[in-house]
Design an enzyme around this catalytic site. Structure first.
Site, PDB file in Angstrom:
ATOM      1  N   GLY A  12      35.907   5.086 -33.837  1.00 49.08           N
ATOM      2  CA  GLY A  12      35.443   6.373 -34.379  1.00 49.08           C
ATOM      3  C   GLY A  12      36.625   7.297 -34.641  1.00 49.08           C
ATOM      4  CB  ALA A  61      28.466  10.104 -30.133  1.00 52.36           C
ATOM      5  CE1 TYR A 126      25.744  14.173 -32.569  1.00 57.46           C
ATOM      6  CE2 TYR A 126      25.974  16.538 -32.994  1.00 57.46           C
ATOM      7  CZ  TYR A 126      26.523  15.324 -32.602  1.00 57.46           C
ATOM      8  OH  TYR A 126      27.847  15.270 -32.231  1.00 57.46           O
ATOM      9  CE  LYS A 130      27.476  14.375 -28.067  1.00 54.46           C
ATOM     10  NZ  LYS A 130      28.321  13.195 -27.744  1.00 54.46           N
TER      11      LYS A 130
HETATM   12  N1  LIG Z   1      32.293  14.668 -35.791  1.00 52.95           N
HETATM   13  C1  LIG Z   1      32.072  15.913 -35.409  1.00 52.95           C
HETATM   14  O1  LIG Z   1      32.186  16.879 -36.204  1.00 52.95           O
HETATM   15  C2  LIG Z   1      31.727  16.223 -33.980  1.00 52.95           C
HETATM   16  C3  LIG Z   1      31.395  17.537 -33.650  1.00 52.95           C
HETATM   17  C4  LIG Z   1      31.084  17.837 -32.317  1.00 52.95           C
HETATM   18  C5  LIG Z   1      31.102  16.839 -31.362  1.00 52.95           C
HETATM   19  N2  LIG Z   1      31.413  15.552 -31.695  1.00 52.95           N
HETATM   20  C6  LIG Z   1      31.409  14.552 -30.625  1.00 52.95           C
HETATM   21  O2  LIG Z   1      32.708  13.995 -30.512  1.00 52.95           O
HETATM   22  C7  LIG Z   1      32.629  12.625 -30.103  1.00 52.95           C
HETATM   23  C8  LIG Z   1      33.400  11.754 -31.079  1.00 52.95           C
HETATM   24  O3  LIG Z   1      32.850  11.952 -32.385  1.00 52.95           O
HETATM   25  P1  LIG Z   1      33.461  11.232 -33.675  1.00 52.95           P
HETATM   26  O4  LIG Z   1      33.459  12.224 -34.780  1.00 52.95           O
HETATM   27  O5  LIG Z   1      34.709  10.513 -33.317  1.00 52.95           O
HETATM   28  O6  LIG Z   1      32.281  10.171 -33.949  1.00 52.95           O
HETATM   29  P2  LIG Z   1      32.313   8.882 -34.903  1.00 52.95           P
HETATM   30  O7  LIG Z   1      33.499   8.902 -35.788  1.00 52.95           O
HETATM   31  O8  LIG Z   1      30.931   8.816 -35.516  1.00 52.95           O
HETATM   32  O9  LIG Z   1      32.498   7.694 -33.867  1.00 52.95           O
HETATM   33  C9  LIG Z   1      31.462   7.265 -33.025  1.00 52.95           C
HETATM   34  C10 LIG Z   1      31.732   5.829 -32.672  1.00 52.95           C
HETATM   35  O10 LIG Z   1      30.619   5.349 -31.898  1.00 52.95           O
HETATM   36  C11 LIG Z   1      30.392   4.018 -32.284  1.00 52.95           C
HETATM   37  N3  LIG Z   1      29.003   3.590 -32.035  1.00 52.95           N
HETATM   38  C12 LIG Z   1      27.873   4.195 -32.462  1.00 52.95           C
HETATM   39  N4  LIG Z   1      26.792   3.476 -32.068  1.00 52.95           N
HETATM   40  C13 LIG Z   1      27.276   2.407 -31.376  1.00 52.95           C
HETATM   41  C14 LIG Z   1      26.671   1.289 -30.715  1.00 52.95           C
HETATM   42  N5  LIG Z   1      25.320   1.158 -30.667  1.00 52.95           N
HETATM   43  N6  LIG Z   1      27.475   0.387 -30.118  1.00 52.95           N
HETATM   44  C15 LIG Z   1      28.819   0.516 -30.157  1.00 52.95           C
HETATM   45  N7  LIG Z   1      29.467   1.541 -30.753  1.00 52.95           N
HETATM   46  C16 LIG Z   1      28.684   2.472 -31.365  1.00 52.95           C
HETATM   47  C17 LIG Z   1      30.619   4.027 -33.790  1.00 52.95           C
HETATM   48  O11 LIG Z   1      30.838   2.704 -34.211  1.00 52.95           O
HETATM   49  P3  LIG Z   1      30.990   2.344 -35.789  1.00 52.95           P
HETATM   50  O12 LIG Z   1      32.361   2.850 -36.149  1.00 52.95           O
HETATM   51  O13 LIG Z   1      30.888   0.874 -35.809  1.00 52.95           O
HETATM   52  O14 LIG Z   1      29.882   3.071 -36.474  1.00 52.95           O
HETATM   53  C18 LIG Z   1      31.845   4.916 -33.907  1.00 52.95           C
HETATM   54  O15 LIG Z   1      33.031   4.168 -33.864  1.00 52.95           O
HETATM   55  C19 LIG Z   1      31.132  12.308 -30.032  1.00 52.95           C
HETATM   56  O16 LIG Z   1      30.679  12.482 -28.714  1.00 52.95           O
HETATM   57  C20 LIG Z   1      30.486  13.375 -30.922  1.00 52.95           C
HETATM   58  O17 LIG Z   1      29.138  13.631 -30.552  1.00 52.95           O
HETATM   59  C21 LIG Z   1      31.733  15.229 -32.980  1.00 52.95           C
END
Ligand SMILES: NC(=O)c1ccc[n+]([C@@H]2O[C@H](COP(=O)([O-])OP(=O)(O)OC[C@H]3O[C@@H](n4cnc5c(N)ncnc54)[C@H](OP(=O)(O)O)[C@@H]3O)[C@@H](O)[C@H]2O)c1
Length: 297
Positions: A12, A61, A126, A130
């Protein structure tokens, strides 16, 4: 003795950056979807039992905010049930659990920046999933460090910064929402601060708990789009639109399945004080990423 770190969600935005940052903390076992379906509780338990980690960093996530409105089961499986299981396993084995929360646990109706202790009131599935995950971690009785982050971007995967660069190169006109404010946060900053806090905790500085992690300053999505295009042009990127040509528009003009908070700004004094850290202004790391993307194109 080597510190064993089990990193989940390693492909991710944040997970990818953690692969690099956590190398200064210990031996990293990076787990992607190909290694383990994290909704499979037995597989996750086996993973933890086999790896015997000292630290679990959960960057996995369900992050598809709009899709979560119609796929709530999947959202809760990843965002609530996984942290709940990890919390339980961490408590049983005295593992330190690192997890990430979101500004979307707030409804955005506050006039000022949010503190860690402000009342959570998610406005979408979502955010609710969380929040349930955070509560499960806290209820588990494990040692945990949860960073609440917002508006994440990186060179990987789809995100606002990359979308604006693409649209500004393809289109002649662009309208962007100007009534949602927040602090754009690079995944690399989240990863670096995570690693720093782990090293500092080990040195007796800071305490486990929930911390807001964001750069200083704030902007709207419209302000961010203008800054991306301004910096992109300065770096010589071939963009069709000038910053001043990007039109501000209200959220109501772009209805989406999930409601989003108008105010995502978070106070970060607790993190800066506890770990003796300084956070940059949001524009500084953006320059760095755009330079990277520009060098690749
Ligand atoms: N993005 C934002 O703007 C944002 C804002 C606030 C908080 N957050 C939090 O920050 C954290 C990191 O977010 P991020 O942006 O890095 O998220 P991301 O890029 O969507 O990465 C999430 C990772 O989780 C993996 N995943 C999802 N379902 C899965 C499953 N069933 N089995 C194994 N792996 C799985 C995904 O795999 P794939 O790559 O194969 O899909 C992806 O690599 C999370 O807790 C998120 O809630 C993010």
């Amino acid at each position: 003795m080597t510190t064993n770190i089990l990193l989940l969600g390693a492909d991710g935005q944040v997970g990818w950056e953690l692969r690099r940052s956590l190398l200064s903390v210990g031996k990293v076992s990076a787990i992607t979807r190909l290694d383990c379906d994290l909704t499979d509780k037995e597989a996750v338990t086996t993973l933890v039992v086999d790896h015997k980690p000292d630290i679990i960093v959960n960057a996995a996530a369900y992050t598809a905010v709009d899709l979560a409105e119609s796929e709530s089961e999947q959202a809760y499986a990843l965002n609530r049930d996984l942290p709940a299981l990890l919390g339980e396993l961490a408590r049983q084995r005295d593992i330190l659990l690192i997890d990430y929360s979101t500004d979307y646990v707030f409804d955005g109706s506050k006039d000022e920046a949010y503190f860690e202790h402000d009342q959570a009131a998610p406005a979408n599935i979502y955010g609710a999933s969380k929040l349930a995950g955070l509560q499960a971690v806290q209820d588990s009785g494990c040692r945990y460090l949860v960073f609440r982050v917002s508006w994440v971007y990186s060179a990987r995967k789809g995100n606002f910064v990359k979308t604006i660069l693409r649209l500004a190169a393809e289109r002649e006109a662009l309208s962007i929402v100007n009534d949602q404010i927040g602090s754009p946060t690079p995944a690399s900053l989240i990863a670096d601060i995570t690693a720093n806090c782990l090293l500092l905790l080990n040195a007796g500085i800071g305490q486990p708990g929930v911390y807001h992690l964001a750069p200083t300053g704030q902007t709207s999505w419209h302000g961010l789009a203008q800054e991306i295009v301004r910096q992109g042009i300065a770096l010589g990127m071939a963009l069709n639109i000038k910053p001043e040509e990007i039109q501000p528009t209200p959220t109501s003009a772009y209805p989406t399945p999930a409601q989003r908070p108008a105010n995502s700004v978070m106070h970060t004094e607790k993190l800066q004080r506890a770990f003796q850290l300084q956070l940059p202004h949001w524009q500084e790391p953006l320059v760095h990423l755009l330079q990277d993307l520009s060098a690749r194109s």
